[in-house]
Design a protein around this motif. Structure first.
Motif, short mmCIF file in Angstrom:
data_model
loop_
_atom_site.label_atom_id
_atom_site.label_comp_id
_atom_site.label_asym_id
_atom_site.label_seq_id
_atom_site.Cartn_x
_atom_site.Cartn_y
_atom_site.Cartn_z
N GLY A 126 90.44 60.58 45.34
CA GLY A 126 91.24 59.55 46.00
C GLY A 126 90.36 58.56 46.74
N GLN A 127 89.34 59.08 47.41
CA GLN A 127 88.46 58.19 48.18
C GLN A 127 87.75 57.20 47.27
OE1 GLN A 127 86.15 61.27 50.21
NE2 GLN A 127 86.84 60.49 52.16
N VAL A 128 87.16 57.68 46.17
CA VAL A 128 86.40 56.74 45.34
C VAL A 128 87.33 55.75 44.65
CG1 VAL A 128 84.44 58.28 44.96
CG2 VAL A 128 86.30 58.27 43.32
N LEU A 129 88.64 56.06 44.62
CA LEU A 129 89.59 55.10 44.06
C LEU A 129 90.10 54.15 45.15
CD1 LEU A 129 91.53 57.50 41.70
CD2 LEU A 129 90.06 55.61 41.00
N GLY A 130 89.45 54.17 46.31
CA GLY A 130 89.80 53.21 47.36
C GLY A 130 91.10 53.53 48.08
N MET A 131 91.57 54.77 48.00
CA MET A 131 92.81 55.11 48.69
C MET A 131 92.52 55.41 50.17
SD MET A 131 94.37 57.45 45.62
CE MET A 131 95.85 58.00 46.39
N THR A 132 93.50 55.11 51.03
CA THR A 132 93.35 55.43 52.45
C THR A 132 93.63 56.92 52.65
OG1 THR A 132 95.67 55.04 52.93
CG2 THR A 132 94.21 53.14 53.10
N ASN B 50 78.57 55.99 46.21
CA ASN B 50 80.02 55.92 46.32
C ASN B 50 80.51 56.18 47.74
OD1 ASN B 50 81.49 55.63 43.50
ND2 ASN B 50 79.59 56.75 43.18
N LEU B 52 80.37 58.72 49.53
CA LEU B 52 80.88 60.06 49.84
C LEU B 52 79.89 60.78 50.75
CD1 LEU B 52 82.30 61.18 46.36
CD2 LEU B 52 83.59 60.48 48.39
N ARG B 82 86.02 51.66 52.66
CA ARG B 82 87.04 51.85 51.64
C ARG B 82 86.98 50.71 50.61
NH1 ARG B 82 92.73 50.47 52.67
NH2 ARG B 82 93.26 50.53 50.47
N ARG B 85 83.80 50.75 48.45
CA ARG B 85 83.79 51.77 47.40
C ARG B 85 84.26 51.18 46.07
NH1 ARG B 85 85.99 56.07 51.07
NH2 ARG B 85 84.21 57.42 51.44
N LEU B 86 85.12 50.15 46.16
CA LEU B 86 85.71 49.62 44.94
C LEU B 86 84.68 48.92 44.06
CD1 LEU B 86 89.08 48.38 46.43
CD2 LEU B 86 88.67 50.39 45.01
N PHE B 88 82.16 50.42 43.14
CA PHE B 88 81.69 51.52 42.30
C PHE B 88 82.87 52.34 41.76
CE2 PHE B 88 78.33 50.59 45.29
CZ PHE B 88 77.18 50.66 44.52
N PHE B 98 94.46 64.17 39.14
CA PHE B 98 95.53 64.63 40.01
C PHE B 98 96.53 65.41 39.15
CE2 PHE B 98 94.37 60.36 41.96
CZ PHE B 98 93.44 60.92 42.83
N ALA B 110 96.08 54.34 41.75
CA ALA B 110 95.30 53.63 42.77
C ALA B 110 95.50 52.11 42.66
CB ALA B 110 93.82 53.97 42.65
N LEU B 113 98.78 51.16 44.15
CA LEU B 113 98.72 51.19 45.62
C LEU B 113 98.03 49.95 46.16
CD1 LEU B 113 97.90 54.96 46.24
CD2 LEU B 113 100.03 53.79 46.77
N LEU B 166 90.18 50.29 37.96
CA LEU B 166 89.93 49.46 39.15
C LEU B 166 88.83 48.44 38.92
CD1 LEU B 166 90.28 52.21 41.89
CD2 LEU B 166 91.89 50.42 41.31
#
Lengths: 225, 255
Positions: A126-132, B50, B52, B82, B85-86, B88, B98, B110, B113, B166
């Protein structure tokens, strides 16, 4: 009116009180438990330790004791006397609060297990997809957590149905109180034993319905693993 | 100007130094392969790119814009990271799809959203783009399957489509075939190869030496958290200059 109709009428009134306490406890404890579980997983250690202390005390002492304290003790300390309204409504309010606090602590541990059991990769994806963080919780984690916690939650909720009878200790007129009344003397009858046994049937049927419900939810969430 | 400029990245976990003075750059449309044994820091490097993991030193710049500078806290604000990250995309070793969403939903979630937040694309457009990506991965008929109904290779291809949805500047792969049965690696490698042919800018951490040599424009060999050798794939893999590279590659030759 026949004896039977009288007894059933009285038991229904008691069961309604049981059902109310059950519903209010769930409505309060399901969200409050989530807040407590976040506290117990907080990266801010004072909050984490405080939460763990509260959970330890609440889970480590009898619900019956908590009910007695909740209902009787404030009256000794507060200048205006007991904060609870008089009669059945006051007893119901005190019971509700004690039950909500007690059950939210149990729920919080179930939630924590459910959340921590989800692979960390889900969050990272989720994080790497830019989600909060919020989006990750509601769109990714929550449903996976719900699926994981259904079996332990159904256990706990079935226990709650029966635990509502503990509120009798502060004279809440729930189902067992209603049945027991016919043994002591009520509605012009006394020495009747069978109404007490009859209350067991109410619990059995209600828990049967809940078991079917949780089985249905489990099947509904069977579409993913 | 390079699309990616990484300078002097350092990372330690407690007393353990994982990355030491990592610097490299990548041109738009090029593929970079990172090879090296387990524990050499390859994965940590990707995770730093990324966001992380937070490097203890160094800078990361994309298209000339410094996204991260360990010395400048202003580049490390949570809400900003946030967005950064986009730049990458990351494809994980274990897919991390998921489970409660179909292949198509995994790809579109994503982006939907983001569109809700910023406006712009309609849901239909995103769905259509998602289906096109799945078709590109050879999964047009699997759009409505849930991850557990797909093979590992299919899951990984969905994960690649999800990352591509993305439109990242740089797509990173963390050992994309290591969790797969040997007979399923081919389908994933073919997809990555086709992306390279379309000049997708990529960083690929991999143990597939032949693949790294064929697909990459540049290879980095890492050992013990440092870049030991870097350059043209044929030179690094076929004619390594460094003794450590030679020893590492000899292990592969034996297999």
């Amino acid at each position: 009116m026949t004896v039977f109709a009288t007894v059933i009428g009285a038991l229904n009134v008691g069961f309604l009180q049981t059902l109310k306490l059950f519903a209010v406890t769930l409505l309060g404890a399901i969200p409050l438990g989530l807040v407590i579980s976040f506290g117990s997983m907080s990266r801010f250690s004072p909050l984490r330790y405080l939460t763990k202390l509260v959970v330890w005390v609440i889970r480590g002492t009898p619900l019956m004791l908590q009910l007695i304290i909740m209902f009787y003790i404030p009256g000794y300390f507060l200048p205006g006397g007991s904060p609870w309204p008089g009669g059945e409504s006051g007893r119901f309010l005190a019971s509700s609060i004690a039950f909500i606090i007690n059950y939210s602590c149990y729920f919080s541990e179930i939630y924590r297990g459910g959340i921590q059991g989800i692979p960390v990769g889900q969050q990272e994806a989720g994080q790497v997809l830019g989600m909060t963080k919020r989006q990750i919780f509601f769109k990714v984690t929550l449903l996976q957590m719900i699926k994981r916690i259904i079996p332990p939650m159904s256990n706990e909720i079935i226990t709650l149905v029966k635990d509502t009878s503990i509120a009798r200790i502060i004279a809440l007129q729930e189902l067992i109180w209603a049945g027991y009344a016919f043994l002591k003397g009520s509605h012009g009858y006394s020495g009747l034993i069978w109404p007490l046994f009859f209350t067991g049937i109410y619990y059995l049927i209600f828990n049967g319905v809940l078991t079917l419900f949780f089985g249905w939810v489990e099947r509904k969430l069977d579409y993913f693993r | 100007m390079s699309i990616l400029e990484v300078q002097h990245i350092e990372k330690h976990f407690g007393a353990t130094q994982v990355l030491t003075d990592i610097s490299f750059s990548l041109e738009k449309g090029q593929a970079l392969s990172i090879i090296g044994s387990s524990g050499s820091g390859k994965t940590t490097l990707l995770r730093c790119l990324n966001f992380l993991e937070k490097p203890n030193r160094g800078t990361i710049a994309v298209n000339g814009e410094v996204l991260f500078d360990a010395a400048d806290p202003a580049t490390q604000i949570e809400g900003e990271i946030r967005k950064k990250r986009l730049h990458f995309g990351l494809v994980f070793q274990n897919f991390n799809l998921f489970p409660q969403y179909t292949a198509l939903q995994n790809v579109t979630l994503a982006r939907e959203l983001l569109a809700k937040e910023r406006g712009g694309e309609t849901r239909e457009a995103i769905q259509e783009a998602g289906r096109a990506l799945l078709a590109q991965m050879g999964l047009a008929d699997r759009a409505d399957h849930y991850p557990h109904q797909l093979s590992g290779g299919q899951q990984q291809r969905v994960a690649i489509a999800r990352a591509l949805a993305l439109q990242p500047d740089i797509l990173c792969f963390d050992e994309p075939t290591s969790a797969l049965d040997p007979e399923l690696t081919g389908e994933v490698l073919r997809v990555i190869r086709s992306l390279a042919e379309k000049r997708t800018t990529m960083i690929i951490v991999t143990h597939e030496m032949a693949f790294a040599r064929d697909v990459a424009d540049q290879v980095i060999f890492m050992d013990g958290g440092v870049i030991v050798e870097q350059g043209d794939p044929r030179q690094v893999i076929d004619h390594p200059r460094e003794e450590r590279t030679r020893r590492f590659l000899a292990h592969y030759a034996e297999k």
